[in-house]
Design a protein around this motif. Structure first.
Motif, mmCIF file in Angstrom:
data_model
loop_
_atom_site.group_PDB
_atom_site.id
_atom_site.type_symbol
_atom_site.label_atom_id
_atom_site.label_comp_id
_atom_site.label_asym_id
_atom_site.label_seq_id
_atom_site.Cartn_x
_atom_site.Cartn_y
_atom_site.Cartn_z
ATOM 1 N N SER A 57 2.398 6.186 -7.286
ATOM 2 C CA SER A 57 1.335 7.358 -7.684
ATOM 3 C C SER A 57 1.601 8.816 -7.674
ATOM 4 O O SER A 57 0.938 9.452 -8.238
ATOM 5 C CB SER A 57 -0.019 6.760 -7.079
ATOM 6 O OG SER A 57 -0.059 7.453 -5.617
ATOM 7 N N ALA A 109 0.893 -1.203 0.003
ATOM 8 C CA ALA A 109 -0.135 0.005 -0.060
ATOM 9 C C ALA A 109 0.913 1.145 -0.017
ATOM 10 O O ALA A 109 0.535 2.248 -0.809
ATOM 11 C CB ALA A 109 -0.844 0.152 1.180
ATOM 12 N N VAL A 110 1.884 1.230 0.825
ATOM 13 C CA VAL A 110 2.976 2.478 0.936
ATOM 14 C C VAL A 110 3.511 2.576 -0.434
ATOM 15 O O VAL A 110 3.695 3.653 -1.016
ATOM 16 C CB VAL A 110 3.893 2.237 2.015
ATOM 17 C CG1 VAL A 110 5.099 3.153 1.917
ATOM 18 C CG2 VAL A 110 3.292 2.082 3.419
ATOM 19 N N ARG A 146 2.465 10.359 -4.604
ATOM 20 C CA ARG A 146 2.020 11.000 -3.418
ATOM 21 C C ARG A 146 3.376 11.112 -2.430
ATOM 22 O O ARG A 146 4.052 10.073 -2.558
ATOM 23 C CB ARG A 146 1.089 10.443 -2.936
ATOM 24 C CG ARG A 146 -0.366 10.431 -3.784
ATOM 25 C CD ARG A 146 -1.450 9.779 -3.023
ATOM 26 N NE ARG A 146 -2.744 9.906 -3.601
ATOM 27 C CZ ARG A 146 -3.169 9.003 -4.564
ATOM 28 N NH1 ARG A 146 -2.392 7.903 -4.712
ATOM 29 N NH2 ARG A 146 -3.969 8.952 -5.160
ATOM 30 N N ASN A 182 2.441 1.464 -3.441
ATOM 31 C CA ASN A 182 1.799 2.041 -4.536
ATOM 32 C C ASN A 182 1.508 3.599 -4.157
ATOM 33 O O ASN A 182 1.231 4.306 -5.410
ATOM 34 C CB ASN A 182 0.458 1.369 -4.480
ATOM 35 C CG ASN A 182 0.571 -0.301 -5.118
ATOM 36 O OD1 ASN A 182 1.385 -0.335 -5.775
ATOM 37 N ND2 ASN A 182 -0.362 -0.974 -4.498
ATOM 38 N N HIS A 183 1.146 3.907 -3.094
ATOM 39 C CA HIS A 183 1.003 5.512 -2.733
ATOM 40 C C HIS A 183 2.138 6.290 -3.229
ATOM 41 O O HIS A 183 2.141 7.235 -3.903
ATOM 42 C CB HIS A 183 1.062 5.514 -1.060
ATOM 43 C CG HIS A 183 0.960 6.861 -0.675
ATOM 44 N ND1 HIS A 183 -0.516 7.624 -0.665
ATOM 45 C CD2 HIS A 183 1.767 7.853 -0.190
ATOM 46 C CE1 HIS A 183 -0.162 8.896 -0.259
ATOM 47 N NE2 HIS A 183 1.072 9.042 0.119
ATOM 48 N N ARG A 240 -9.089 7.034 -3.932
ATOM 49 C CA ARG A 240 -9.138 6.469 -2.529
ATOM 50 C C ARG A 240 -8.559 4.814 -2.402
ATOM 51 O O ARG A 240 -8.930 4.143 -3.623
ATOM 52 C CB ARG A 240 -10.570 6.485 -1.879
ATOM 53 C CG ARG A 240 -11.758 5.851 -2.471
ATOM 54 C CD ARG A 240 -13.018 6.221 -1.779
ATOM 55 N NE ARG A 240 -13.927 5.462 -2.289
ATOM 56 C CZ ARG A 240 -14.778 4.555 -1.885
ATOM 57 N NH1 ARG A 240 -14.656 4.375 -0.645
ATOM 58 N NH2 ARG A 240 -15.956 4.159 -2.396
ATOM 59 N N LYS A 241 -8.198 4.422 -1.451
ATOM 60 C CA LYS A 241 -7.991 3.123 -1.319
ATOM 61 C C LYS A 241 -9.291 2.153 -1.518
ATOM 62 O O LYS A 241 -10.394 2.547 -1.168
ATOM 63 C CB LYS A 241 -7.358 2.761 -0.159
ATOM 64 C CG LYS A 241 -6.853 1.252 0.123
ATOM 65 C CD LYS A 241 -6.446 1.102 1.636
ATOM 66 C CE LYS A 241 -4.914 2.022 1.686
ATOM 67 N NZ LYS A 241 -4.483 1.683 3.092
#
Length: 357
Positions: free
Chosen positions: A82, A75-76, A84, A78-79, A180-181
């Motif tokens: 992207s 998740a981190v 961010r 992919n964040h 959003r996730k």
């Protein structure tokens, strides 16, 4: 043409870090009372190989870090990929370091286990995971020369004192974000959190029963299987437990298995406990929605004794028939259907027995 960086490996087991040569970085020294630490920035691809992680052992009384969640790592990553930022700092401990006040530079010596992660292992691992595509700089706060007791104290302070935002508010705010996730990702992460809390809770029936770092032996279930069956229950859009907080969800799942332990002590005592075989674990969680709803309706709660009262009519259920069912979703559904048939029959018999003419 430049050679593409090697994709970082997945992160499992004990993490031992090392520096093959001394590393000097610009740093700011900060003094707070008797504590002294340094602030500097470092590329994720350089920080991850350098630091060690003192993870808590499943079988021994050592270590203090939680088991790394690959779902959170990805998740981190992919964040970051992207585009961010990750503005949060990470906290580590350096065994030795030399600081030059005139130049404002900190030198970290070469060696193995020269730096230990206190807080932020998922941010570091996730940033490293993304570094093959986007190698960001992380803000690092580093204590120097502190012992493990001090590290554990800092870890507990950070993780226990932090006040979590209510889940309902998080879900509400997520709806305002265009990217959003996904709800399924939220559900998987929550299920993994519940697994990690229950397997470490000595009062839980699932204490030491959920395996994270290896294949499960008899009487244990893998965290993968746990998440597979629990995630639908905590799904933020449609899960039966979606309105409850993490502590409440943990308590509900924990009570369910504690009740099974009390109702079926002979089965629970077996080395090859049916409730921790794929078919039994799956079947009993396929029954969860019905048992949960009925127990709340009839007893007003979901305490262990409430669940016992709901299931008292099937306390002599014969699980041995499930041995021939094989595995897979179909087998779990068939096993759950068997249990449901006996459960409904027992309730009908109890209702008839109450009739007085």
């Amino acid at each position: 043409m430049a050679k593409s960086p090697k994709k970082p490996a997945k992160h499992t087991g004990v993490k031992q870090g090392a520096l093959t040569a001394p590393r000097t970085v610009p740093a700011l020294r900060v003094v707070q009372g008797d504590s002294r630490f340094y602030v500097f920035n470092m590329k994720a691809s350089e920080l991850w190989p350098m630091v060690s992680i003192n993870r808590r052992s499943e079988t021994e009384d050592r270590g203090y870090q939680r088991v790394l969640s690959q779902a959170r790592v990805e998740a981190v990553a992919n964040h970051i990929k992207s585009g961010r930022p990750v503005p949060n700092s990470v906290l580590i401990s350096l065994d030795k370091a030399e600081y030059d006040e005139q130049s404002g530079r900190l030198t970290i010596p070469k060696g193995t286990d020269i730096g230990w992660v206190i807080d932020g292992q998922h941010r570091i691992a996730g940033s490293h995971e993304a570094s093959a595509e986007v190698d960001i700089e992380l803000c690092v706060f580093a204590f120097e020369g502190v012992d493990q007791e001090f590290q554990i104290e800092q870890f507990i302070t950070i993780n226990r004192e932090a006040k979590g935002v209510p889940t309902s508010l998080v879900y509400d705010l997520l709806s305002h974000l265009p990217n959003r996730k996904k709800p399924a990702d939220v559900a998987n992460e929550r299920a993994a959190e519940i697994a990690n809390e229950l397997r470490r809770d000595e009062k839980s029936a699932l204490y030491n029963r959920i395996v994270v770092t290896q294949s499960p032996s008899k009487g244990k279930v893998s965290i993968t299987n746990f998440v597979r069956k629990i995630a639908p229950l905590v799904h933020p859009d449609r899960g039966a437990l979606k309105v409850y907080t993490l502590p409440e969800q943990k308590g509900i799942i924990g009570n369910y298995f504690s009740a099974l332990k009390k109702i079926y002590p002979d089965q629970w005592a077996k080395a090859d406990n049916i409730f921790f075989r794929t078919i039994g674990f799956g079947a009993m969680l396929n029954m969860f929605d019905e048992i949960f709803t009925l127990t709340l309706s009839e007893h007003g709660g979901f305490k262990i004794e409430d669940i016992e009262a709901t299931l008292k009519g099937v306390k002599h259920f014969e699980f041995s028939a499930w041995d021939s069912y094989g595995s897979g979703n179909k087998a779990e559904m068939e096993a759950a259907s068997d249990f449901r048939t006996d459960f409904n029959r027992s309730r009908t018999n109890i209702s008839k027995a109450k009739i007085r003419l």
